[in-house]
Write a protein that holds these residues in place. Sequence first.
Motif, mmCIF file in Angstrom:
data_model
loop_
_atom_site.group_PDB
_atom_site.id
_atom_site.type_symbol
_atom_site.label_atom_id
_atom_site.label_comp_id
_atom_site.label_asym_id
_atom_site.label_seq_id
_atom_site.Cartn_x
_atom_site.Cartn_y
_atom_site.Cartn_z
ATOM 1 N N THR A 239 -6.388 12.038 -17.625
ATOM 2 C CA THR A 239 -5.282 11.142 -17.910
ATOM 3 C C THR A 239 -5.188 10.095 -16.821
ATOM 4 N N PRO A 240 -4.470 8.997 -17.036
ATOM 5 C CA PRO A 240 -4.525 7.845 -16.148
ATOM 6 C C PRO A 240 -4.305 8.138 -14.683
ATOM 7 N N LYS A 241 -3.385 9.015 -14.333
ATOM 8 C CA LYS A 241 -3.059 9.206 -12.932
ATOM 9 C C LYS A 241 -3.708 10.459 -12.341
ATOM 10 N N GLN A 242 -4.701 10.999 -13.042
ATOM 11 C CA GLN A 242 -5.358 12.186 -12.556
ATOM 12 C C GLN A 242 -6.765 11.867 -12.073
ATOM 13 N N ILE A 243 -6.937 10.744 -11.399
ATOM 14 C CA ILE A 243 -8.238 10.372 -10.873
ATOM 15 C C ILE A 243 -8.545 11.271 -9.693
ATOM 16 N N GLN A 244 -9.603 12.058 -9.803
ATOM 17 C CA GLN A 244 -9.898 13.091 -8.836
ATOM 18 C C GLN A 244 -11.305 12.926 -8.287
ATOM 19 N N SER A 265 -18.115 7.089 -8.542
ATOM 20 C CA SER A 265 -17.638 6.519 -9.791
ATOM 21 C C SER A 265 -16.167 6.834 -9.955
ATOM 22 N N ALA A 266 -15.481 5.974 -10.664
ATOM 23 C CA ALA A 266 -14.067 6.174 -10.928
ATOM 24 C C ALA A 266 -13.704 5.472 -12.223
ATOM 25 N N VAL A 337 -11.194 1.251 -17.770
ATOM 26 C CA VAL A 337 -12.222 0.614 -16.951
ATOM 27 C C VAL A 337 -12.977 1.703 -16.189
ATOM 28 N N VAL A 338 -14.297 1.606 -16.213
ATOM 29 C CA VAL A 338 -15.165 2.538 -15.491
ATOM 30 C C VAL A 338 -15.993 1.744 -14.489
ATOM 31 N N VAL A 339 -16.019 2.193 -13.246
ATOM 32 C CA VAL A 339 -16.786 1.527 -12.192
ATOM 33 C C VAL A 339 -17.668 2.553 -11.490
ATOM 34 N N ILE A 340 -18.942 2.206 -11.299
ATOM 35 C CA ILE A 340 -19.867 3.010 -10.506
ATOM 36 C C ILE A 340 -20.349 2.123 -9.370
ATOM 37 N N ALA A 341 -20.101 2.540 -8.139
ATOM 38 C CA ALA A 341 -20.343 1.665 -6.987
ATOM 39 C C ALA A 341 -21.088 2.395 -5.885
ATOM 40 N N LYS A 346 -14.634 7.139 -2.384
ATOM 41 C CA LYS A 346 -13.867 7.464 -3.572
ATOM 42 C C LYS A 346 -12.448 6.916 -3.478
ATOM 43 N N GLU A 347 -11.855 7.044 -2.309
ATOM 44 C CA GLU A 347 -10.479 6.598 -2.128
ATOM 45 C C GLU A 347 -10.356 5.087 -2.315
ATOM 46 N N ASP A 348 -11.293 4.327 -1.752
ATOM 47 C CA ASP A 348 -11.253 2.874 -1.888
ATOM 48 C C ASP A 348 -11.456 2.443 -3.335
ATOM 49 N N LEU A 349 -12.372 3.131 -4.018
ATOM 50 C CA LEU A 349 -12.655 2.772 -5.402
ATOM 51 C C LEU A 349 -11.446 3.048 -6.285
ATOM 52 N N VAL A 350 -10.827 4.187 -6.091
ATOM 53 C CA VAL A 350 -9.632 4.521 -6.864
ATOM 54 C C VAL A 350 -8.494 3.555 -6.542
#
Length: 379
Positions: A239-244, A265-266, A337-341, A346-350
């Motif tokens: 879900t939207p706010k469960q980026i882990q 990725s995030a 939106v999906v980003v692979i960098a 991880k923290e910066d990407l999120v």
Amino acid sequence: MTKDTTDDRIPVTLLTGFLGAGKTTLLNHLIRDPEAGRIAVIMNEFGDVGLDHDLIEESTEETILMQSGCICCSIRGDLLEALGKLIARRNNGSLAFDRIVIETTGIADPGPILHSLVVDQLVGPCFRMDGVVTLADAATGAGILQQQSEAVNQIAMSDLIILSKTDLVSTIDLARFETQIAGINGSARRIRADHGRVPPGVLFGLSAMRSTVTSDEVSNWLGVSVPQPNPLVGLSGFTPKQIQPVTLPFTQSQSPAHHNHKINSASIDVQEPIPANVFDFWLDTLIALKGPDILRMKGIVHVEGIDWPFVFHGVQHIFDAPVPLESWTGEGTTSRVVVIARDMSKEDLVASLELLRMQPKEVDVATEGMMVQTAEMPF
């Protein structure tokens, strides 16, 4: 933007995979399968394990082989020349085909080839990228991903990952390998090959960059319904706010080259339509600051004031023109939106993705059309 009701560009599938993963074996089965349709093949020199010569001769009206040299670390003139010759023969009626499959070398980075199909003014208007398919060797792939950055890039840029040689490893080792892959690219669908065989239909129609795309196809493209070997692996489907964060099956000290630890990725879901200036500010700033390190970005975006969503896709700083889905029948207004960098924590990407939740007042647009930044990127 005007509605694009037809897209007569030739679909191109990029077939990648590290040395020995089984790309040519898969191609041999593919061009034998009548359900695959008429395919033109661009690949490297035959070598010792090239496509069957007799098969090529029997299939000259449907499948061709071009010895176009090494498609490797930069946009190669021979690849563009090969594409130009193919379209010329198709136009003059001497060759009939419906799609193209480009088989890269095992050490090729897919990025430059994807760029060439977007930026080259001669061949770009004739072709569209239909998907990146990567073969991953289950027997040796875990070690390769720890040591070879090219193999990591191939996984990161994939729309579909085919696991080969799964019969040579235990169930536990295979699950660990899938977890490792999901840590690099959690949005790509994964299937297992049966001694090089896969149903032809799964290889094609992978991209959602089409005006007639359905909501289910967009979901598959973005990995919303992609099955994961472990519920804690990957970001797709949360879900939207469960980026882990993703936990990889080895430690930093166990990876000599540490390539996996440079790839993150995030994804994010934004339920309400996004103000156009917020999205433009976010995307422009991310590309300006981290463009070379954005291995893959894709998404569907609902913009305030527009009745239909857009799908977009980019590799590094090169983006296809966004496609408006004016006939969209999907419910809701959730953007994804999906980003692979590379070289982003991880923290910066999120945190970067979270900027998409900003309110319009947090980003101002100057009268000259320049963006005035009132919120800072986290890197």
